[in-house]
Scaffold this motif. Structure first.
Motif, PDB file in Angstrom:
ATOM      1  N   HIS A 176       0.838  -1.205   0.000  1.00 59.22           N
ATOM      2  CA  HIS A 176       0.000   0.000   0.000  1.00 59.22           C
ATOM      3  C   HIS A 176       0.871   1.253   0.000  1.00 59.22           C
ATOM      4  N   VAL A 177       1.916   1.233   0.816  1.00 60.81           N
ATOM      5  CA  VAL A 177       2.834   2.374   0.857  1.00 60.81           C
ATOM      6  C   VAL A 177       3.547   2.527  -0.481  1.00 60.81           C
ATOM      7  N   ALA A 178       3.931   1.404  -1.084  1.00 58.56           N
ATOM      8  CA  ALA A 178       4.620   1.438  -2.375  1.00 58.56           C
ATOM      9  C   ALA A 178       3.745   2.080  -3.449  1.00 58.56           C
ATOM     10  N   ARG A 179       2.447   1.770  -3.436  1.00 58.23           N
ATOM     11  CA  ARG A 179       1.526   2.390  -4.395  1.00 58.23           C
ATOM     12  C   ARG A 179       1.514   3.904  -4.243  1.00 58.23           C
ATOM     13  N   LYS A 180       1.491   4.354  -2.993  1.00 56.15           N
ATOM     14  CA  LYS A 180       1.454   5.798  -2.758  1.00 56.15           C
ATOM     15  C   LYS A 180       2.754   6.449  -3.198  1.00 56.15           C
ATOM     16  N   ILE A 181       3.877   5.816  -2.915  1.00 56.44           N
ATOM     17  CA  ILE A 181       5.169   6.367  -3.326  1.00 56.44           C
ATOM     18  C   ILE A 181       5.241   6.458  -4.843  1.00 56.44           C
ATOM     19  N   ALA A 182       4.781   5.404  -5.531  1.00 56.73           N
ATOM     20  CA  ALA A 182       4.785   5.428  -6.993  1.00 56.73           C
ATOM     21  C   ALA A 182       3.940   6.585  -7.517  1.00 56.73           C
ATOM     22  N   ALA A 183       2.781   6.801  -6.902  1.00 54.68           N
ATOM     23  CA  ALA A 183       1.906   7.888  -7.338  1.00 54.68           C
ATOM     24  C   ALA A 183       2.548   9.243  -7.099  1.00 54.68           C
ATOM     25  N   THR A 184       3.220   9.406  -5.960  1.00 57.32           N
ATOM     26  CA  THR A 184       3.873  10.673  -5.647  1.00 57.32           C
ATOM     27  C   THR A 184       5.030  10.944  -6.604  1.00 57.32           C
ATOM     28  N   LEU A 185       5.825   9.919  -6.873  1.00 60.12           N
ATOM     29  CA  LEU A 185       6.924  10.078  -7.834  1.00 60.12           C
ATOM     30  C   LEU A 185       6.389  10.489  -9.203  1.00 60.12           C
ATOM     31  N   ALA A 186       5.355   9.795  -9.663  1.00 59.81           N
ATOM     32  CA  ALA A 186       4.815  10.072 -10.994  1.00 59.81           C
ATOM     33  C   ALA A 186       4.267  11.487 -11.103  1.00 59.81           C
ATOM     34  N   SER A 187       3.666  11.991 -10.027  1.00 56.56           N
ATOM     35  CA  SER A 187       3.057  13.320 -10.080  1.00 56.56           C
ATOM     36  C   SER A 187       4.058  14.442  -9.866  1.00 56.56           C
ATOM     37  N   THR A 188       5.301  14.085  -9.529  1.00 56.61           N
ATOM     38  CA  THR A 188       6.316  15.117  -9.292  1.00 56.61           C
ATOM     39  C   THR A 188       7.488  15.008 -10.261  1.00 56.61           C
ATOM     40  N   GLY A 189       7.243  14.401 -11.410  1.00 54.45           N
ATOM     41  CA  GLY A 189       8.243  14.437 -12.470  1.00 54.45           C
ATOM     42  C   GLY A 189       9.094  13.207 -12.653  1.00 54.45           C
ATOM     43  N   THR A 190       8.864  12.149 -11.855  1.00 51.96           N
ATOM     44  CA  THR A 190       9.624  10.911 -11.997  1.00 51.96           C
ATOM     45  C   THR A 190       8.676   9.809 -12.454  1.00 51.96           C
ATOM     46  N   PRO A 191       8.712   9.418 -13.724  1.00 52.89           N
ATOM     47  CA  PRO A 191       7.803   8.376 -14.218  1.00 52.89           C
ATOM     48  C   PRO A 191       7.907   7.112 -13.363  1.00 52.89           C
ATOM     49  N   SER A 192       6.773   6.647 -12.880  1.00 48.03           N
ATOM     50  CA  SER A 192       6.795   5.558 -11.913  1.00 48.03           C
ATOM     51  C   SER A 192       5.465   4.815 -11.927  1.00 48.03           C
ATOM     52  N   PHE A 193       5.501   3.526 -11.554  1.00 49.17           N
ATOM     53  CA  PHE A 193       4.272   2.770 -11.364  1.00 49.17           C
ATOM     54  C   PHE A 193       4.533   1.625 -10.395  1.00 49.17           C
ATOM     55  N   TYR A 194       3.455   1.046  -9.896  1.00 45.89           N
ATOM     56  CA  TYR A 194       3.547  -0.029  -8.900  1.00 45.89           C
ATOM     57  C   TYR A 194       3.350  -1.385  -9.567  1.00 45.89           C
ATOM     58  N   VAL A 195       4.135  -2.363  -9.145  1.00 45.91           N
ATOM     59  CA  VAL A 195       3.964  -3.748  -9.569  1.00 45.91           C
ATOM     60  C   VAL A 195       3.836  -4.618  -8.325  1.00 45.91           C
ATOM     61  N   HIS A 196       2.793  -5.435  -8.281  1.00 45.07           N
ATOM     62  CA  HIS A 196       2.598  -6.360  -7.163  1.00 45.07           C
ATOM     63  C   HIS A 196       3.644  -7.476  -7.271  1.00 45.07           C
ATOM     64  N   PRO A 197       4.423  -7.725  -6.240  1.00 42.77           N
ATOM     65  CA  PRO A 197       5.498  -8.718  -6.348  1.00 42.77           C
ATOM     66  C   PRO A 197       4.985 -10.134  -6.580  1.00 42.77           C
TER      67      PRO A 197
END
Length: 336
Positions: A68-89
């Motif tokens: 859940h935390v990883a999803r939020k971090i990915a969203a924050t990175l993506a919205s602040t200029g670092t292309p990012s997404f979450y993958v379920h391990p």
């Protein structure tokens, strides 16, 4: 016959105890966040360097609450200029690893550093030469040892009184993720305009992207009269265009003044004014507040609020009237 579920037992509410417990949680987590600050050093800089040099995306992964935390971090990175997404391990080892390309970088979260689903995909990442950044609470764990960069998110205790539910540990991981995102934002020179472009549907996006030209009335919808017309003609024009005002312009459409509902009320209160014989030039407001078509719509809202007016004329560099808008246009555009 289905068995009935017994109703929950009534629990006596103890306000003082509830407040005490809640404050203890906040204090525990605040202390853990404070302990992160001195750990920010060369490892953190190296993590930022890896991400800034990445030609792909940051793939964030984690299991359970870390997920859940990883999803939020990915969203924050993506919205602040670092292309990012979450993958379920767990899904990654069943095909979703194909989403991760050699030019990407992986940010893996696991407080124990021993999460099976995360560890299972590491050999594939290593074979592909994909850099790995890990956030764990155990610097000696398997995940930490195999990572190219390890960020220490260890805590002294969870806020959960049983010491079981991830609380303080997930907060620490989230703060480290936010720290990464903002450090990268600063390094990239990411601006509020860049942020707005990735949030076009949000209120901030509208305020930072919407221009006067996007919301103003143009052409025949702009109320305008010549300076020598009478009051009746001006009122008819105002009524037809529904903006509560009319521009007064010369033959070249240059602005001379504005006649508003307020000007009409002032004229009616002035017993010395001959309303039948007066021209609109005698009753108009000279030097009215105006705005350019390339300005932000939010600037129009600020101008209206500052001067307690409800409509604005839009003029070009030569003071020719090119548009008009009122507070209702800004409300419809959800700028205010």
């Amino acid at each position: 016959m289905n068995a009935r579920i017994a109703p929950p037992a009534t629990v006596a509410l103890q306000p003082d105890a509830i407040i005490r417990h809640a404050r203890a949680v906040i204090a525990t987590e605040a202390e853990a966040i404070g302990a992160l600050e001195p750990r920010i050093g060369t490892d953190f800089v190296e993590a930022c360097r890896l991400i800034l040099n990445c030609h792909g995306r940051v793939v964030v992964t984690g299991m359970g609450k870390s997920g859940h935390v990883a999803r939020k971090i990915a969203a924050t990175l993506a919205s602040t200029g670092t292309p990012s997404f979450y993958v379920h391990p767990g899904e990654a080892s069943h095909g979703d690893l194909g989403m991760i390309m050699p030019q990407d970088i992986v940010l893996a979260l696991s407080y124990s550093g021993e999460t099976d689903e995360v560890l299972f995909i590491l050999p594939t990442l290593k074979r592909e030469g994909i850099p790995l950044i890990a956030i764990t609470g155990k610097p000696g764990s398997s995940l930490a040892r195999q990572a190219d960069v390890h960020l220490d998110g260890s805590i002294s205790c969870e806020a959960c009184p049983l010491g079981l539910a991830p609380t303080t540990s997930t907060t620490a991981a989230l703060v480290l993720g936010d720290a990464l995102a903002i450090a990268l934002l600063e390094a990239r020179g990411f601006t509020s305009d860049d942020f707005a472009r990735s949030h076009p549907a949000g209120s901030l996006g509208r305020r930072l992207l919407l221009r006067i030209s996007d919301v103003m009335h143009t052409g025949d919808d702009v109320p305008r009269v010549a300076p020598d017309v009478g009051l009746t003609t001006a009122l008819v024009e105002m009524t037809r265009k529904h903006l509560g005002m009319t521009a007064v312009v010369d033959a070249d459409d240059r602005l001379l003044g504005v006649f508003t509902d307020g000007d009409l009320r002032r004229a009616l209160d002035d017993v010395g004014v001959d309303l039948r014989g007066a021209t609109v030039t005698e009753l108009m407001t000279r030097g009215p507040k105006t705005i350019g078509p390339d300005k932000l719509a939010a600037e129009a809202a600020q101008l209206m609020e500052k001067h307690q007016i409800h409509a604005l004329l839009v003029v070009d560099a030569d003071q020719r009237v090119v548009g008009a808008l009122n507070i209702h246009d800004l409300l419809r555009a959800r700028v205010v």
